[in-house]
Structure formats: C-alpha cells, structure tokens
Design an enzyme around this catalytic site. Sequence first.
Site, PDB file in Angstrom:
ATOM      1  N   GLY A 114      26.785  25.635  49.772  1.00  0.00           N
ATOM      2  CA  GLY A 114      25.601  26.462  49.998  1.00  0.00           C
ATOM      3  C   GLY A 114      24.441  26.022  49.127  1.00  0.00           C
ATOM      4  O   GLY A 114      24.622  25.566  47.996  1.00  0.00           O
ATOM      5  N   HIS A 444      50.607  60.974  21.626  1.00  0.00           N
ATOM      6  CA  HIS A 444      51.515  60.435  20.610  1.00  0.00           C
ATOM      7  C   HIS A 444      52.913  60.303  21.201  1.00  0.00           C
ATOM      8  O   HIS A 444      53.365  61.211  21.890  1.00  0.00           O
ATOM      9  CB  HIS A 444      51.558  61.394  19.418  1.00  0.00           C
ATOM     10  CG  HIS A 444      52.572  60.993  18.377  1.00  0.00           C
ATOM     11  ND1 HIS A 444      52.346  59.929  17.529  1.00  0.00           N
ATOM     12  CD2 HIS A 444      53.793  61.504  18.072  1.00  0.00           C
ATOM     13  CE1 HIS A 444      53.405  59.800  16.730  1.00  0.00           C
ATOM     14  NE2 HIS A 444      54.305  60.737  17.047  1.00  0.00           N
TER      15      HIS A 444
HETATM   16  C1  LIG Z   1      41.159  29.132  31.532  1.00  0.00           C
HETATM   17  C2  LIG Z   1      40.178  30.263  31.715  1.00  0.00           C
HETATM   18  C3  LIG Z   1      40.587  31.555  31.490  1.00  0.00           C
HETATM   19  C4  LIG Z   1      39.709  32.605  31.653  1.00  0.00           C
HETATM   20  N1  LIG Z   1      40.148  33.871  31.420  1.00  0.00           N
HETATM   21  C5  LIG Z   1      39.297  34.899  31.554  1.00  0.00           C
HETATM   22  C6  LIG Z   1      39.733  36.222  31.355  1.00  0.00           C
HETATM   23  O1  LIG Z   1      40.905  36.474  31.059  1.00  0.00           O
HETATM   24  N2  LIG Z   1      38.847  37.221  31.499  1.00  0.00           N
HETATM   25  C7  LIG Z   1      37.543  36.978  31.824  1.00  0.00           C
HETATM   26  O2  LIG Z   1      36.758  37.926  31.930  1.00  0.00           O
HETATM   27  N3  LIG Z   1      37.101  35.736  32.044  1.00  0.00           N
HETATM   28  C8  LIG Z   1      37.937  34.696  31.920  1.00  0.00           C
HETATM   29  N4  LIG Z   1      37.498  33.428  32.182  1.00  0.00           N
HETATM   30  C9  LIG Z   1      36.103  33.238  32.608  1.00  0.00           C
HETATM   31  C10 LIG Z   1      35.961  33.554  34.105  1.00  0.00           C
HETATM   32  O3  LIG Z   1      36.855  32.757  34.832  1.00  0.00           O
HETATM   33  C11 LIG Z   1      34.544  33.323  34.561  1.00  0.00           C
HETATM   34  O4  LIG Z   1      33.655  34.028  33.723  1.00  0.00           O
HETATM   35  C12 LIG Z   1      34.352  33.777  35.989  1.00  0.00           C
HETATM   36  O5  LIG Z   1      35.204  33.097  36.863  1.00  0.00           O
HETATM   37  C13 LIG Z   1      32.900  33.597  36.433  1.00  0.00           C
HETATM   38  O6  LIG Z   1      32.760  34.063  37.716  1.00  0.00           O
HETATM   39  P1  LIG Z   1      31.663  33.468  38.699  1.00  0.00           P
HETATM   40  O7  LIG Z   1      31.780  34.274  39.952  1.00  0.00           O
HETATM   41  O8  LIG Z   1      30.367  33.373  38.012  1.00  0.00           O
HETATM   42  O9  LIG Z   1      32.094  31.943  38.954  1.00  0.00           O
HETATM   43  P2  LIG Z   1      33.433  31.226  39.422  1.00  0.00           P
HETATM   44  O10 LIG Z   1      34.616  32.066  39.253  1.00  0.00           O
HETATM   45  O11 LIG Z   1      33.414  29.900  38.768  1.00  0.00           O
HETATM   46  O12 LIG Z   1      33.228  31.048  40.982  1.00  0.00           O
HETATM   47  C14 LIG Z   1      32.215  30.243  41.508  1.00  0.00           C
HETATM   48  C15 LIG Z   1      32.562  29.921  42.951  1.00  0.00           C
HETATM   49  O13 LIG Z   1      31.457  29.304  43.555  1.00  0.00           O
HETATM   50  C16 LIG Z   1      31.896  28.203  44.358  1.00  0.00           C
HETATM   51  N5  LIG Z   1      30.734  27.294  44.493  1.00  0.00           N
HETATM   52  C17 LIG Z   1      30.111  26.619  43.502  1.00  0.00           C
HETATM   53  N6  LIG Z   1      29.028  25.986  43.992  1.00  0.00           N
HETATM   54  C18 LIG Z   1      28.985  26.262  45.313  1.00  0.00           C
HETATM   55  C19 LIG Z   1      28.094  25.915  46.359  1.00  0.00           C
HETATM   56  N7  LIG Z   1      26.984  25.201  46.148  1.00  0.00           N
HETATM   57  N8  LIG Z   1      28.368  26.360  47.604  1.00  0.00           N
HETATM   58  C20 LIG Z   1      29.457  27.128  47.846  1.00  0.00           C
HETATM   59  N9  LIG Z   1      30.328  27.497  46.884  1.00  0.00           N
HETATM   60  C21 LIG Z   1      30.075  27.081  45.637  1.00  0.00           C
HETATM   61  C22 LIG Z   1      33.072  27.655  43.579  1.00  0.00           C
HETATM   62  O14 LIG Z   1      33.929  26.910  44.419  1.00  0.00           O
HETATM   63  C23 LIG Z   1      33.722  28.947  43.094  1.00  0.00           C
HETATM   64  O15 LIG Z   1      34.636  29.457  44.030  1.00  0.00           O
HETATM   65  C24 LIG Z   1      38.370  32.350  32.055  1.00  0.00           C
HETATM   66  C25 LIG Z   1      37.951  31.042  32.311  1.00  0.00           C
HETATM   67  C26 LIG Z   1      38.838  30.006  32.145  1.00  0.00           C
HETATM   68  C27 LIG Z   1      38.379  28.605  32.431  1.00  0.00           C
END
Ligand SMILES: Cc1cc2nc3c(=O)[nH]c(=O)nc-3n(C[C@H](O)[C@H](O)[C@H](O)COP(=O)(O)OP(=O)(O)OC[C@H]3O[C@@H](n4cnc5c(N)ncnc54)[C@H](O)[C@@H]3O)c2cc1C
Length: 465
Positions: A114, A444
């Site tokens: 997108g 508790h």
């Molecule tokens: C190992 C690990 C453990 C974590 N554990 C935690 C936790 O326990 N608790 C917590 O709160 N956070 C945790 N996080 C952080 C959390 O995963 C992220 O903060 C969260 O996923 C962010 O959500 P988001 O929707 O911004 O992006 P994302 O989850 O990264 O999703 C983005 C989506 O957009 C899609 N995308 C990207 N560009 C495009 C495009 N141009 N067109 C179409 N699709 C696209 C990608 O494929 C993806 O599906 C963790 C992160 C990691 C790496």
Amino acid sequence: MAKYDVAIIGSGPGGYVAAIRAGELGLKTIVVEKDGFLGGTCLHVGCIPTKVLLHHAEIYENFKNAAEFGFDVTGLKVNWANTLARKDKIVKKHSKGIEFLFKKNKVEWLQGWGRYAGPGRVTVEKDGKKTDLEAANVLLVSGSEARSLPGVEPDGKIILTNREILQLPEIPKSLIVVGAGAVGVEFASIFQSFGTQVTILEMLPRVVPIEDEEISAELDKTFRKKGIQIFTESKVEAVKQDSKGVTVSFRHKDGNVQTLQAEKLLLAVGRKPMTANCGLENSKARVERDFVHVGPYMETDEKGLYAIGDIVAGLPQLAHAAMMEGITAVTHIAGKPVPPIVKTRIPNATYCEPQIGSVGLTEKQARDAGRQVKVGKFPFVGNSKATILGSHGGFIKVVSDEKYGEVLGVHIIGPLATETIAEAVTVLQLEGTVDDMMAMIHAHPTVWEAMGDAFASVRGLQINV
Ligand SMILES: Cc1cc2nc3c(=O)[nH]c(=O)nc-3n(C[C@H](O)[C@H](O)[C@H](O)COP(=O)(O)OP(=O)(O)OC[C@H]3O[C@@H](n4cnc5c(N)ncnc54)[C@H](O)[C@@H]3O)c2cc1C
C-alpha cells in the site's frame, strides 16, 4: 474505483484494532497488508511468539524446581520441536481470529503493497498489478523492522534478528545478545532458561535503560545470579563469522577491547520505522529519521492522513500503544469524542524472568521535572502469595508528589509484574493519590495486594515488612 471512509495500510496491532473499531463505528473500512496473513510483527514475530516461549520457559523452570514443590521429576527434557509447534499453532489461531473479526465488522482486506497517493487516494501493488482505492481518510500503520549495527548483516543463521531466532531448529549452546532493551532481555531470559550460555552486550550504562534505575539494578543482579554474563557501557566494534559461530569484539568505556565467541548472535538494538516507499513524499507529513510526526489525534500535517504505531515520532514502539493510537484516530474520524494519547500513561511490560511492569515517571524523571517527590518501596519478600509461588524476589516502587500524594509513577519487578501494573495504570488514568490507593481493599492472599503495601510505604505505613 472502490470508495472507503478509511483505508488502513498495515494489519499489525495498530492497523487491525483501528479497522475493527472503525467497523464498529460504521465506517466503511479496508486494510491493505503486504503479507498473506494478518497480525503484523506483534502476532507473528514479536509479542505473541516471545510470550509463548517465555511461558514455556517458566513451566520448565518450575519443573527444574520441582523438589521445592514436593515433586520428584526425573528424565526432564525439552522437546524444542513441540515447543515451536505450539507457538506456531497459537500464532495461526490468532491470525485467523483477526480474519474472523474483520468479517464480523465488515472490514475488507486486500493483499499488496500500500502507498499513499495523495489526498483520498491509496494504490495497492501486488505481482505487478496495481489497484487504486479512494478513501476519505488513510491510516499508515506500516510498523518497524529490526535495526542492525554498522557493517553487520544478519544472515538469519548465525547473526539473527527477532524473526530467525523464533525459528531456530535447536536450542543454541551459546548466544550473544546485543542490546538490553525489552526484546534483548526477553530473549536472554528465554534461552538462559533452556540451557543456553547467554551474554548480553549493552552500550548504555544499564540494562532495560528506559526503566527506573533501581529496576535496572535489580534485573542486572538477578540475571547475573542466574549465570547470564552482562557487559554494559560496551560498544560492539566487529562481528566475524567462522566455522564455530561468531566472534564479537567490543570496547568498554575504559577503552579496553575484549572478544567473545558464541554459536549465535541476536541483534536487539532497536526498531527502524518502515516508512520508505509508502508514499509519504506525496504528502505534507513531517518525517524525521523515518518517524512520522502527528498531532493529538494521530493526524499528520497532511489532512486526512494519520500515522499509527511503531512509525510515530515521540511515542513508544509498543503494541498496546499502537492499538490505542488506532482507536483514537478512527474515533476522531467518526466525529466522536476521544481523549488524546498521554505518553506517561502508556505502561511498559517486559516479560523476562523476573518480569517488569512500569508506568509514569521514574524517580529521576520526576525529580528532573522539578517535582517534589516522595518514594515508597515494598519488597515481594513480605507478600505471602509471592512466597507460595516460590517467587519472592523484586519490589514495587511508587513515585509520588510529596505535597498532594498524586501518583506519578509505579515500577514493579517481580512475580506477575506485567499483570499487577494494571492497578497502577488505572491510578494514573484516574489521577488518583497514594491516599486513595491506601484506602482500596486488595484481596488476600494475592500478589496484587503488594500494591496496597507499596502505596502505604510512601507514608511509612506498610504492614507486611
Ligand atoms: C521480539 C519482539 C517482541 C515484542 N513484544 C512486545 C510485547 O510483548 N508487548 C508489546 O506491547 N510490544 C511488543 N513488541 C513491539 C510490537 O510488536 C510493536 O510495537 C507492534 O507490532 C507495532 O504495531 P504496528 O501495527 O505499528 O506495526 P507492525 O506490527 O509491525 O505491523 C505492520 C504491518 O504493516 C505491514 N506493512 C508494512 N508496510 C506495508 C505496506 N507498504 N503495504 C502493506 N502492508 C505493509 C507489515 O507487513 C505488517 O503486517 C515486540 C516486538 C518485538 C520485535
């Protein structure tokens, strides 16, 4: 051309939660996702799979301590393949769950890349085919990917990111984790439990550097006691692969250079926002080092274009932050009242052993902000349920305003910290005081009742220690 009220680019926690709420509010909504499945980093290679492994590690620890609980356990063995299979099953189930919730709320989704194409327009590209969408509002929720170090390329076999380490066919004998933030310490905790010799390298002076200093010191002490090696103020200078794995040279603050050898290396040095090639150049949105600046309702400087989640400047990269940012944006779009996000009310939860839960200001942040601060602290050693669980290390620290008793921050390290922090988040959300909380009746015996003692300790009136 298909017309929508809202088009959402990305189906991670920011995107899918925004889409479901938009559907509930009656907005015609479409999600564009580059992958063939829904859920993003959090569900597939982040929050959920790591928490599955951490839970399995906890069960394994309990088995290892079986004698303390009156069980004779012999022949205890980890079946790693089954552990990974259970993780994958849980991820798949929840990914299907999002598809179900989309259907239930009449949210459409389309696979493809997108791109924002100017006011009210999104293009979607898949296998060379282009689809145009019209949408009155666009949410960019494209998430983040693991950062690397200069001159270090993850190869997915020896030098790993959060993606490959979740698929290792065997438990490594040794692992160097570069970075002691939440991701680094969670993987360190998992693999240490499963028998890996773990070493953490951190450039900053302490582990979990965004937490209160006393929390960092407690985690450092506990990790070292378990046998995890930790080097802080240590900067990686070179990473070399060889037949045995990887050799890392790093420089201490004092200038000394040291080398370490391990089977695998995990890069946990932060997350880079994925905003390149998403069409932001077609907008007035302000982008700085790949992060997007937003206003109180997550709208960028381009009217009708919102940014959510890991790509947002100045907000933490956490799933629950992304979820609430998405809800805030679509509620605003629907013309309904919604409070803006308050950064200091976003909890941090780190699920290593011991767990960490925190919200609000650290003691230092409160003092640096010029507040007159009164601190209370209660150790879990005085909590009977923690003793029953066999997990009574750690403490709860309350940072409050000296004059009015307003709760400014709560910092927990110890059993169930990521659950117990819920009470602290509520207090901050409702702007409560230490005295309000001292009058609250806690059940508790619970781990949670330690909160009552922690709030009372600010007034020197704790009961159980
Ligand atoms: C190992 C690990 C453990 C974590 N554990 C935690 C936790 O326990 N608790 C917590 O709160 N956070 C945790 N996080 C952080 C959390 O995963 C992220 O903060 C969260 O996923 C962010 O959500 P988001 O929707 O911004 O992006 P994302 O989850 O990264 O999703 C983005 C989506 O957009 C899609 N995308 C990207 N560009 C495009 C495009 N141009 N067109 C179409 N699709 C696209 C990608 O494929 C993806 O599906 C963790 C992160 C990691 C790496």
